[in-house]
Structures are given as structure tokens and as C-alpha cells.
Design an enzyme around this catalytic site. Structure first.
Site, PDB file in Angstrom:
ATOM      1  N   ARG A  91      42.687  39.135 -51.623  1.00 46.84           N
ATOM      2  CA  ARG A  91      42.142  39.028 -52.979  1.00 46.84           C
ATOM      3  C   ARG A  91      41.961  40.435 -53.528  1.00 46.84           C
ATOM      4  O   ARG A  91      41.521  41.343 -52.800  1.00 46.84           O
ATOM      5  CB  ARG A  91      40.794  38.303 -53.003  1.00 46.84           C
ATOM      6  CG  ARG A  91      40.880  36.786 -52.841  1.00 46.84           C
ATOM      7  CD  ARG A  91      41.498  36.088 -54.070  1.00 46.84           C
ATOM      8  NE  ARG A  91      41.570  34.645 -53.897  1.00 46.84           N
ATOM      9  CZ  ARG A  91      42.609  33.973 -53.415  1.00 46.84           C
ATOM     10  NH1 ARG A  91      43.698  34.633 -53.038  1.00 46.84           N
ATOM     11  NH2 ARG A  91      42.588  32.662 -53.324  1.00 46.84           N
ATOM     12  N   ASP A 151      49.578  42.327 -53.393  1.00 42.85           N
ATOM     13  CA  ASP A 151      50.071  41.073 -53.987  1.00 42.85           C
ATOM     14  C   ASP A 151      48.994  40.502 -54.896  1.00 42.85           C
ATOM     15  O   ASP A 151      49.227  39.511 -55.589  1.00 42.85           O
ATOM     16  CB  ASP A 151      50.400  40.078 -52.863  1.00 42.85           C
ATOM     17  CG  ASP A 151      50.990  38.777 -53.389  1.00 42.85           C
ATOM     18  OD1 ASP A 151      51.987  38.848 -54.144  1.00 42.85           O
ATOM     19  OD2 ASP A 151      50.448  37.703 -53.082  1.00 42.85           O
ATOM     20  N   GLU A 162      43.601  40.545 -62.070  1.00 44.66           N
ATOM     21  CA  GLU A 162      44.881  39.841 -62.248  1.00 44.66           C
ATOM     22  C   GLU A 162      44.792  38.595 -63.121  1.00 44.66           C
ATOM     23  O   GLU A 162      45.812  38.121 -63.638  1.00 44.66           O
ATOM     24  CB  GLU A 162      45.472  39.442 -60.885  1.00 44.66           C
ATOM     25  CG  GLU A 162      44.720  38.300 -60.202  1.00 44.66           C
ATOM     26  CD  GLU A 162      45.354  37.881 -58.870  1.00 44.66           C
ATOM     27  OE1 GLU A 162      45.630  38.750 -58.037  1.00 44.66           O
ATOM     28  OE2 GLU A 162      45.567  36.670 -58.677  1.00 44.66           O
ATOM     29  N   HIS A 184      51.043  37.981 -56.887  1.00 41.18           N
ATOM     30  CA  HIS A 184      50.399  36.867 -56.170  1.00 41.18           C
ATOM     31  C   HIS A 184      51.434  35.800 -55.758  1.00 41.18           C
ATOM     32  O   HIS A 184      51.305  34.631 -56.106  1.00 41.18           O
ATOM     33  CB  HIS A 184      49.288  36.239 -57.034  1.00 41.18           C
ATOM     34  CG  HIS A 184      48.188  35.637 -56.213  1.00 41.18           C
ATOM     35  ND1 HIS A 184      46.858  35.808 -56.505  1.00 41.18           N
ATOM     36  CD2 HIS A 184      48.228  34.873 -55.089  1.00 41.18           C
ATOM     37  CE1 HIS A 184      46.129  35.164 -55.609  1.00 41.18           C
ATOM     38  NE2 HIS A 184      46.937  34.594 -54.733  1.00 41.18           N
TER      39      HIS A 184
HETATM   40  P1  NAD Z   1      40.459  31.958 -43.045  1.00 34.86           P
HETATM   41  O1  NAD Z   1      39.179  31.396 -43.570  1.00 34.86           O
HETATM   42  O2  NAD Z   1      41.248  31.181 -42.046  1.00 34.86           O
HETATM   43  O3  NAD Z   1      40.144  33.393 -42.383  1.00 34.86           O
HETATM   44  C1  NAD Z   1      39.339  34.358 -42.982  1.00 34.86           C
HETATM   45  C2  NAD Z   1      38.772  35.226 -41.875  1.00 34.86           C
HETATM   46  O4  NAD Z   1      38.069  36.304 -42.487  1.00 34.86           O
HETATM   47  C3  NAD Z   1      37.788  34.479 -40.959  1.00 34.86           C
HETATM   48  O5  NAD Z   1      38.150  34.652 -39.617  1.00 34.86           O
HETATM   49  C4  NAD Z   1      36.456  35.133 -41.273  1.00 34.86           C
HETATM   50  O6  NAD Z   1      35.580  35.197 -40.153  1.00 34.86           O
HETATM   51  C5  NAD Z   1      36.905  36.524 -41.696  1.00 34.86           C
HETATM   52  N1  NAD Z   1      35.896  37.260 -42.443  1.00 34.86           N
HETATM   53  C6  NAD Z   1      34.886  36.780 -43.219  1.00 34.86           C
HETATM   54  N2  NAD Z   1      34.172  37.807 -43.691  1.00 34.86           N
HETATM   55  C7  NAD Z   1      34.722  38.941 -43.212  1.00 34.86           C
HETATM   56  C8  NAD Z   1      34.413  40.319 -43.338  1.00 34.86           C
HETATM   57  N3  NAD Z   1      33.348  40.724 -44.036  1.00 34.86           N
HETATM   58  N4  NAD Z   1      35.200  41.210 -42.733  1.00 34.86           N
HETATM   59  C9  NAD Z   1      36.265  40.794 -41.986  1.00 34.86           C
HETATM   60  N5  NAD Z   1      36.601  39.517 -41.819  1.00 34.86           N
HETATM   61  C10 NAD Z   1      35.841  38.606 -42.416  1.00 34.86           C
HETATM   62  O7  NAD Z   1      41.320  32.330 -44.319  1.00 34.86           O
HETATM   63  P2  NAD Z   1      42.909  32.528 -44.378  1.00 34.86           P
HETATM   64  O8  NAD Z   1      43.576  31.221 -44.598  1.00 34.86           O
HETATM   65  O9  NAD Z   1      43.341  33.381 -43.250  1.00 34.86           O
HETATM   66  O10 NAD Z   1      43.035  33.318 -45.760  1.00 34.86           O
HETATM   67  C11 NAD Z   1      42.507  34.636 -45.902  1.00 34.86           C
HETATM   68  C12 NAD Z   1      42.483  34.979 -47.370  1.00 34.86           C
HETATM   69  O11 NAD Z   1      43.825  35.116 -47.837  1.00 34.86           O
HETATM   70  C13 NAD Z   1      41.891  33.878 -48.270  1.00 34.86           C
HETATM   71  O12 NAD Z   1      40.491  34.028 -48.391  1.00 34.86           O
HETATM   72  C14 NAD Z   1      42.576  34.108 -49.584  1.00 34.86           C
HETATM   73  O13 NAD Z   1      41.754  34.928 -50.387  1.00 34.86           O
HETATM   74  C15 NAD Z   1      43.837  34.902 -49.220  1.00 34.86           C
HETATM   75  N6  NAD Z   1      45.071  34.178 -49.560  1.00 34.86           N
HETATM   76  C16 NAD Z   1      45.992  34.787 -50.356  1.00 34.86           C
HETATM   77  C17 NAD Z   1      47.174  34.145 -50.683  1.00 34.86           C
HETATM   78  C18 NAD Z   1      48.239  34.804 -51.546  1.00 34.86           C
HETATM   79  O14 NAD Z   1      49.158  34.112 -52.003  1.00 34.86           O
HETATM   80  N7  NAD Z   1      48.199  36.098 -51.787  1.00 34.86           N
HETATM   81  C19 NAD Z   1      47.395  32.861 -50.212  1.00 34.86           C
HETATM   82  C20 NAD Z   1      46.449  32.260 -49.381  1.00 34.86           C
HETATM   83  C21 NAD Z   1      45.284  32.928 -49.057  1.00 34.86           C
END
Ligand code: NAD
Length: 332
Positions: A237, A261, A266, A298
Site C-alpha cells: 500500500r 505498484d 493513488e 496497482h
Molecule cells: P496477510 O494478512 O496474509 O499478511 C500480512 C502480514 O503482515 C501478516 O503476517 C502480519 O502479521 C504482517 N504485519 C502486520 N503488521 C506488521 C508490521 N507492523 N510490520 C511487519 N509486518 C506486519 O496479507 P497479504 O495477503 O500477504 O497481503 C499483504 C498486503 O499486500 C495487503 O495488506 C495489501 O495491502 C497488499 N496487496 C496489494 C496488492 C496489489 O495489487 N498491489 C494485491 C493484494 C494485496
């Protein structure tokens, strides 16, 4: 089961057929709206049971109040992140919120790798150069990824897949996550404090959610800790990075390269054709002047498999809400 009548906001051409197939098969009705959902456009949802929304729809308290007043019962996010929804307000208003927690972690992790490799081997520059008949190699020197140190911030679904991919390059993997994964530890990933990860990594990839705690996680202080030769990749994000601080670091040479990305401002830009507009966002435009910066709009999630799963899980989430109050993808 009663079918749901759903209004899909921020509908993009590339996803419509996937949503139609899944919703029709599940017996739900759907109508597409290209506009984003916010407190002004919420009134379009009159007569619908559910709104189906995406990352840049703004579901603040006023927007949710309007939806509840119109009789909308459910908000279905067709994404994993939910930082754009005021969950406390949704709960108070009795609106169910469901999301798609995982649809293809591979799509996002592989895009992070694509950005890393493009930046590292200057493919974005080579592509343009060769098209103009310029076959000089000046300025295209990259580094082997083999055995470099890779820092992964957030090792949930996507971060774990990214770790697995990078282990194929025989990299040393450092991770920071308040909830370490035992499986990754067994696979050789070392969990360290964020400062240590920033200080030691050659490539850093962000995969944690945007929360009040992670907002501007990469600020001036974090950038100063990083090696001047390091590359930063953000497919998570935009708000994780303080854009002005990263521009400062790039100008001073404190950061070797950046690929994003996602961008913190955005929401009024991405997913739209702005090619005939004057873009007023000076920070984004400044970023795009750097030769060592890549911006994609994105698109990390955008694979056929992800679109199929997003549509299917969103339709299933609505069916689940209709059948019972308990739904494993329900946030409130
Ligand atoms: P997820 O919930 O499976 O994993 C997130 C991880 O981050 C968890 O293990 C959590 O413990 C950890 N976390 C929480 N707070 C933290 C901190 N302060 N420091 C470090 N780690 C921390 O989520 P995911 O499916 O792996 O997705 C991750 C992120 O990717 C989503 O939140 C979303 O914002 C982003 N995303 C982007 C796209 C894109 O198209 N660019 C698509 C999907 C998801």
C-alpha cells in the site's frame, strides 16, 4: 437461498466477464458502475442489497451511513486490504463487510519480483534504448541477485511466497513481522528487528498491511538506515512509504532505486486513463523523472487466476452472508 442484488463500484473492463460468470452461477444479480464509491456516490446504491468495492473506494463513516440508510446490507471487498473501510462504523450500522483475504499471493509476489529484476537489470531503460536503435550498454550494469540479502517486511500470504521465490536465488532472507512464520523459519528465513533488516538488506520488499502502525513505515529515519546501494519495492500500500522522504533519499543518492505498484495518493489517479490530463500530483511526477524509479499502476494482482478467484470468492461471500451470519471472510 435468496439471490443478492449487488452494485459493483470502480468496475474495470478487465474484470467484468469474471464477475459476471461467478455472480450468474451463484444466482446473484449485478450491475456495474465505473465511478468510485464515496460519500457522494453512495446514493447510487439505492435498491441494492450489497455494494462490491475495490481498493480506492472510500468507505468512511458518512459513506457507510448513507449505504445503511438506503437499505444496503453488505459491503463486499474484492481485494485483501481493508484500510479504506471504517470497520467500527460498519459494525455500529449493522453492515456486514466481507473481503477476499487471499486470491493469488503468487500474482503479487511475482510482480514484486518482476519490479525487482526490471530495476536491477535496467530493463525499463533497455527497452526504450533498443527501440531507438541504440545498443550501447552504458548505464545498464546490474548486480547478481544470487546470494544477496533480501529483506521482507510482512510475511503473510504474499510475503511468504516472495520469500520462497527469493530462496530460489539462494538469497539470505531477513524478515520482519510481529507474527513470525514457523514454516519460514524452518526454511531458513531469519526474523530480525526492522532496523537490522533495513541496515543489512540489498533488496527490500514491503508486504505488510497499511495500518496506523505501518503508516510511513519507510520514513526519513528508515531510509537513512538503508544501504545507499539498496533497492526498495512496494507492492503493498502506498501509505507505507513517506513519498517526500523517499524523493529526498533518491536525490541524495541514499537509495539506489525504487519500484512502486502503489502510491499514497493513488486514489484519484490509478485505474484511469490520465494521458490527456495535466497530472497535478507533483510528487508522483517528480518520482517518474528519476531513471532509477519504476511505477506501475496497482497491477500486481492482475493475473487471470487472481481475477477468477476474486470473482468466485466475492460471489461465495455474498452467498455465505445470505445463508448465515457466520462467514470466514467476514470482517464485521
Ligand atoms: P496477510 O494478512 O496474509 O499478511 C500480512 C502480514 O503482515 C501478516 O503476517 C502480519 O502479521 C504482517 N504485519 C502486520 N503488521 C506488521 C508490521 N507492523 N510490520 C511487519 N509486518 C506486519 O496479507 P497479504 O495477503 O500477504 O497481503 C499483504 C498486503 O499486500 C495487503 O495488506 C495489501 O495491502 C497488499 N496487496 C496489494 C496488492 C496489489 O495489487 N498491489 C494485491 C493484494 C494485496
Amino acid at each position: 437461498m435468496m439471490p443478492m442484488k449487488a452494485l459493483v463500484f470502480s468496475a474495470r473492463k478487465d474484470e467484468k466477464s469474471y464477475l459476471i460468470n461467478a455472480f450468474v452461477a451463484a444466482g446473484h444479480e449485478l450491475v456495474f458502475e465505473e465511478v468510485h464509491l464515496n460519500q457522494k456516490t453512495a446514493e447510487l446504491a439505492v435498491g441494492y442489497d450489497a455494494v462490491v468495492v475495490f481498493v480506492n473506494d472510500q468507505l468512511n463513516e458518512a459513506c457507510l451511513e448513507k449505504l445503511a440508510e438506503l437499505g444496503v446490507k453488505a459491503v463486499a471487498l474484492r481485494c485483501a486490504g481493508y484500510n479504506n473501510v471504517n470497520l467500527d462504523a460498519a459494525k455500529r450500522l449493522g453492515l456486514a463487510v466481507v473481503r477476499v483475504p487471499a486470491y493469488s499471493p503468487y500474482a503479487v509476489a511475482e510482480h514484486a519480483l518482476t519490479l525487482l529484476m526490471t530495476l536491477n537489470r535496467h530493463v525499463h531503460k533497455a527497452y526504450n534504448r533498443v527501440r531507438e536503435g541504440n545498443f550501447l550498454l552504458n548505464g545498464l550494469v546490474g548486480r547478481d541477485i544470487h546470494r544477496k540479502t533480501v529483506g521482507v517486511v510482512g510475511t503473510g500470504n504474499i510475503g511468504s511466497v516472495f520469500c520462497q521465490i527469493m530462496s530460489g536465488f539462494d538469497c539470505r532472507l531477513l524478515a520482519f513481522d510481529p507474527n513470525p512464520s514457523q514454516t519460514l523459519i524452518e526454511q531458513g528465513v531469519e526474523y530480525v528487528e526492522l532496523d537490522q533488516l533495513l541496515q543489512q538488506s540489498d533488496f527490500i520488499s514491503l508486504h505488510c498491511p497499511l495500518t496506523p502502525q505501518t503508516h510511513h513505515l519507510i520514513d526519513e529515519h528508515a531510509l537513512q538506515l538503508m544501504k545507499p546501494t539498496s533497492m526498495l519495492i512496494n507492492t503493498s500500500r502506498g501509505g507505507l512509504i513517506d513519498t517526500k522522504a523517499v524523493i529526498g533519499a533518491l536525490k541524495k543518492g541514499d537509495l539506489s532505486a525504487l519500484a512502486i505498484d502503489v502510491y499514497e495518493e493513488e486514489s484519484d489517479l490509478f485505474f484511469e486513463d490520465q494521458s490527456n490530463q495535466v497530472i497535478g500530483d507533483d510528487d508522483l511526477m517528480r518520482l517518474m523523472t528519476f531513471p532509477n524509479v519504476i511505477v506501475t499502476g496497482h497491477q500486481a494482482f492482475l493475473t487471470e487466476e487472481a481475477l477468477t478467484n476474486i470473482a468466485q470468492i466475492t460471489a461465495d461471500n455474498l452467498s455465505c452472508l445470505e445463508q448465515s451470519a457466520s462467514c470466514e471472510n467476514r470482517l464485521v
